[in-house]
Design a protein around this motif. Structure first.
Motif, PDB file in Angstrom:
ATOM      1  N   TRP A  95       0.857  -1.175   0.000  1.00 42.11           N
ATOM      2  CA  TRP A  95       0.000   0.000   0.000  1.00 42.11           C
ATOM      3  C   TRP A  95       0.892   1.223   0.000  1.00 42.11           C
ATOM      4  CZ3 TRP A  95      -0.949  -4.335   2.786  1.00 42.11           C
ATOM      5  CH2 TRP A  95      -2.191  -4.938   2.644  1.00 42.11           C
ATOM      6  N   MET A  96       0.611   2.174  -0.891  1.00 44.17           N
ATOM      7  CA  MET A  96       1.283   3.466  -0.899  1.00 44.17           C
ATOM      8  C   MET A  96       0.190   4.494  -0.635  1.00 44.17           C
ATOM      9  SD  MET A  96       3.922   3.050  -4.120  1.00 44.17           S
ATOM     10  CE  MET A  96       2.632   2.739  -5.315  1.00 44.17           C
ATOM     11  N   LYS A  97       0.216   5.074   0.569  1.00 40.57           N
ATOM     12  CA  LYS A  97      -0.850   5.994   0.980  1.00 40.57           C
ATOM     13  C   LYS A  97      -0.285   7.398   1.152  1.00 40.57           C
ATOM     14  CE  LYS A  97      -3.309   2.364   3.428  1.00 40.57           C
ATOM     15  NZ  LYS A  97      -3.733   1.838   4.718  1.00 40.57           N
ATOM     16  N   ILE A  98      -0.951   8.351   0.521  1.00 45.01           N
ATOM     17  CA  ILE A  98      -0.570   9.755   0.677  1.00 45.01           C
ATOM     18  C   ILE A  98      -1.184  10.257   1.982  1.00 45.01           C
ATOM     19  CG2 ILE A  98      -0.710  12.076  -0.294  1.00 45.01           C
ATOM     20  CD1 ILE A  98      -1.077  10.703  -3.068  1.00 45.01           C
ATOM     21  N   GLU A  99      -0.341  10.840   2.821  1.00 52.75           N
ATOM     22  CA  GLU A  99      -0.806  11.398   4.086  1.00 52.75           C
ATOM     23  C   GLU A  99      -0.490  12.885   4.115  1.00 52.75           C
ATOM     24  OE1 GLU A  99       0.820   9.111   7.325  1.00 52.75           O
ATOM     25  OE2 GLU A  99      -0.101   7.260   6.594  1.00 52.75           O
ATOM     26  N   GLU A 100      -1.405  13.644   4.726  1.00 53.72           N
ATOM     27  CA  GLU A 100      -1.254  15.097   4.791  1.00 53.72           C
ATOM     28  C   GLU A 100      -1.703  15.575   6.176  1.00 53.72           C
ATOM     29  OE1 GLU A 100      -2.261  18.918   1.907  1.00 53.72           O
ATOM     30  OE2 GLU A 100      -3.355  17.047   1.626  1.00 53.72           O
ATOM     31  N   PRO A 101      -0.797  15.471   7.176  1.00 54.55           N
ATOM     32  CA  PRO A 101      -1.183  15.846   8.538  1.00 54.55           C
ATOM     33  C   PRO A 101      -1.518  17.335   8.693  1.00 54.55           C
ATOM     34  CG  PRO A 101       1.162  15.316   8.433  1.00 54.55           C
ATOM     35  CD  PRO A 101       0.569  14.970   7.097  1.00 54.55           C
ATOM     36  N   GLN A 102      -0.986  18.170   7.826  1.00 53.59           N
ATOM     37  CA  GLN A 102      -1.384  19.579   7.739  1.00 53.59           C
ATOM     38  C   GLN A 102      -1.265  19.969   6.282  1.00 53.59           C
ATOM     39  OE1 GLN A 102       1.973  21.101  10.220  1.00 53.59           O
ATOM     40  NE2 GLN A 102       2.078  22.697   8.667  1.00 53.59           N
ATOM     41  N   GLU A 103      -1.918  21.040   5.910  1.00 50.91           N
ATOM     42  CA  GLU A 103      -1.960  21.443   4.504  1.00 50.91           C
ATOM     43  C   GLU A 103      -0.567  21.535   3.896  1.00 50.91           C
ATOM     44  OE1 GLU A 103      -3.725  24.924   1.608  1.00 50.91           O
ATOM     45  OE2 GLU A 103      -4.457  24.776   3.661  1.00 50.91           O
ATOM     46  N   ALA A 104      -0.383  20.833   2.767  1.00 56.59           N
ATOM     47  CA  ALA A 104       0.849  20.799   1.967  1.00 56.59           C
ATOM     48  C   ALA A 104       1.983  19.995   2.602  1.00 56.59           C
ATOM     49  CB  ALA A 104       1.341  22.192   1.615  1.00 56.59           C
ATOM     50  N   ALA A 105       1.804  19.504   3.820  1.00 58.13           N
ATOM     51  CA  ALA A 105       2.832  18.664   4.460  1.00 58.13           C
ATOM     52  C   ALA A 105       2.568  17.219   4.048  1.00 58.13           C
ATOM     53  CB  ALA A 105       2.778  18.819   5.979  1.00 58.13           C
ATOM     54  N   LEU A 106       3.042  16.862   2.866  1.00 56.27           N
ATOM     55  CA  LEU A 106       2.738  15.551   2.297  1.00 56.27           C
ATOM     56  C   LEU A 106       3.802  14.517   2.647  1.00 56.27           C
ATOM     57  CD1 LEU A 106       1.573  16.586  -1.276  1.00 56.27           C
ATOM     58  CD2 LEU A 106       0.138  15.922   0.654  1.00 56.27           C
ATOM     59  N   PHE A 107       3.316  13.287   2.866  1.00 60.33           N
ATOM     60  CA  PHE A 107       4.147  12.117   3.112  1.00 60.33           C
ATOM     61  C   PHE A 107       3.532  10.967   2.330  1.00 60.33           C
ATOM     62  CE2 PHE A 107       4.511  14.835   6.759  1.00 60.33           C
ATOM     63  CZ  PHE A 107       5.821  14.703   7.199  1.00 60.33           C
ATOM     64  N   VAL A 108       4.342   9.948   2.032  1.00 61.17           N
ATOM     65  CA  VAL A 108       3.798   8.700   1.505  1.00 61.17           C
ATOM     66  C   VAL A 108       4.198   7.602   2.476  1.00 61.17           C
ATOM     67  CG1 VAL A 108       3.779   7.012  -0.369  1.00 61.17           C
ATOM     68  CG2 VAL A 108       3.854   9.454  -0.897  1.00 61.17           C
ATOM     69  N   ARG A 109       3.185   6.871   2.940  1.00 54.47           N
ATOM     70  CA  ARG A 109       3.409   5.713   3.811  1.00 54.47           C
ATOM     71  C   ARG A 109       3.415   4.466   2.927  1.00 54.47           C
ATOM     72  NH1 ARG A 109       2.772   4.805   9.226  1.00 54.47           N
ATOM     73  NH2 ARG A 109       1.825   6.880   9.411  1.00 54.47           N
ATOM     74  N   PHE A 110       4.516   3.736   2.960  1.00 54.45           N
ATOM     75  CA  PHE A 110       4.665   2.482   2.227  1.00 54.45           C
ATOM     76  C   PHE A 110       4.480   1.339   3.224  1.00 54.45           C
ATOM     77  CE2 PHE A 110       7.027   5.636  -0.141  1.00 54.45           C
ATOM     78  CZ  PHE A 110       6.791   5.321  -1.474  1.00 54.45           C
ATOM     79  N   SER A 111       3.490   0.484   2.987  1.00 51.09           N
ATOM     80  CA  SER A 111       3.209  -0.642   3.885  1.00 51.09           C
ATOM     81  C   SER A 111       3.252  -1.942   3.083  1.00 51.09           C
ATOM     82  CB  SER A 111       1.827  -0.495   4.521  1.00 51.09           C
ATOM     83  OG  SER A 111       1.720   0.714   5.231  1.00 51.09           O
ATOM     84  N   TYR A 112       4.115  -2.843   3.532  1.00 50.86           N
ATOM     85  CA  TYR A 112       4.305  -4.135   2.871  1.00 50.86           C
ATOM     86  C   TYR A 112       3.786  -5.253   3.757  1.00 50.86           C
ATOM     87  CZ  TYR A 112       7.632  -1.740  -0.209  1.00 50.86           C
ATOM     88  OH  TYR A 112       8.229  -0.897  -1.104  1.00 50.86           O
ATOM     89  N   GLU A 113       3.224  -6.258   3.113  1.00 49.40           N
ATOM     90  CA  GLU A 113       2.811  -7.459   3.833  1.00 49.40           C
ATOM     91  C   GLU A 113       3.077  -8.660   2.934  1.00 49.40           C
ATOM     92  OE1 GLU A 113      -1.314  -9.194   5.611  1.00 49.40           O
ATOM     93  OE2 GLU A 113      -0.922  -7.052   5.902  1.00 49.40           O
ATOM     94  N   THR A 114       3.855  -9.617   3.454  1.00 49.58           N
ATOM     95  CA  THR A 114       4.163 -10.834   2.698  1.00 49.58           C
ATOM     96  C   THR A 114       3.889 -12.048   3.576  1.00 49.58           C
ATOM     97  OG1 THR A 114       6.454 -11.126   3.412  1.00 49.58           O
ATOM     98  CG2 THR A 114       6.063  -9.603   1.553  1.00 49.58           C
ATOM     99  N   PRO A 115       3.765 -13.222   2.971  1.00 48.87           N
ATOM    100  CA  PRO A 115       3.529 -14.425   3.768  1.00 48.87           C
ATOM    101  C   PRO A 115       4.789 -15.004   4.417  1.00 48.87           C
ATOM    102  CG  PRO A 115       3.392 -14.948   1.433  1.00 48.87           C
ATOM    103  CD  PRO A 115       3.602 -13.460   1.538  1.00 48.87           C
ATOM    104  N   HIS A 116       5.931 -14.313   4.334  1.00 49.42           N
ATOM    105  CA  HIS A 116       7.165 -14.813   4.946  1.00 49.42           C
ATOM    106  C   HIS A 116       7.013 -14.865   6.463  1.00 49.42           C
ATOM    107  CE1 HIS A 116       8.703 -13.045   1.120  1.00 49.42           C
ATOM    108  NE2 HIS A 116       9.448 -14.132   1.128  1.00 49.42           N
TER     109      HIS A 116
END
Length: 156
Positions: A95-116
């Motif tokens: 999952w690549m989710k765009i987060e914006e905790p305040q206006e224009a303060a952008l982050f991308v959260r990368f979340s991985y899940e595998t069966p390992h």
């Protein structure tokens, strides 16, 4: 195994830095899904197999490895990769989710899940540690390329 990290897009403490819009980041994440060869050097082939309202199905070939992804878009919010398991690949989710905790303060959260399984084997754990590091570097490089594409005017 689960792994996640965040990459900062806009540093509002440095006003001289180029500020990307949410739409530019979104377009860059979609571009990564639809043109993966621009982001990953060792891909031999990439093709969109099918388009639908929620996203795409694609095929990637790297040497002898073939990967089928179902990719779902949530407009200006997230891109979700569902990699199908095969004889050569266990599959997984990103999952690549765009987060914006305040206006224009952008982050991308990368979340991985595998069966390992984690903690089952010291050698596997070493490999998984390497894999996490490689993912993080690739994601940082993704944001650098998105920034470059935006500066070149290719992302709206």
């Amino acid at each position: 195994m689960k792994f996640e990290h965040i990459v900062q897009i806009n540093d509002l403490q440095h006003p001289s830095a180029t500020i990307l819009t949410r739409n530019q980041v979104w377009q860059g994440l979609v571009y990564r899904a639809e043109s993966p060869m621009e982001f990953v050097e060792h891909i031999d082939e990439a093709a969109v197999l099918h388009r639908h309202e929620q996203g795409i199905h694609r095929r990637i070939v790297m040497g002898k490895l073939e990967v089928i992804d179902h990719i779902y878009y949530e407009h200006e919010t997230s891109v979700h990769y569902d990699t199908q398991p095969s004889e050569m690949h266990l599959g997984g989710q990103l999952w690549m989710k765009i987060e914006e905790p305040q206006e224009a303060a952008l982050f991308v959260r990368f979340s991985y899940e595998t069966p390992h399984p984690v903690g089952a084997d010291p050698e596997l754990d070493k490999y998984l540690s390497y894999l996490k590091s490689a993912w993080q570097e690739a994601d940082i490089d993704t944001i650098k390329l998105i920034r470059q594409l935006a500066q070149e005017g290719k992302l709206g």
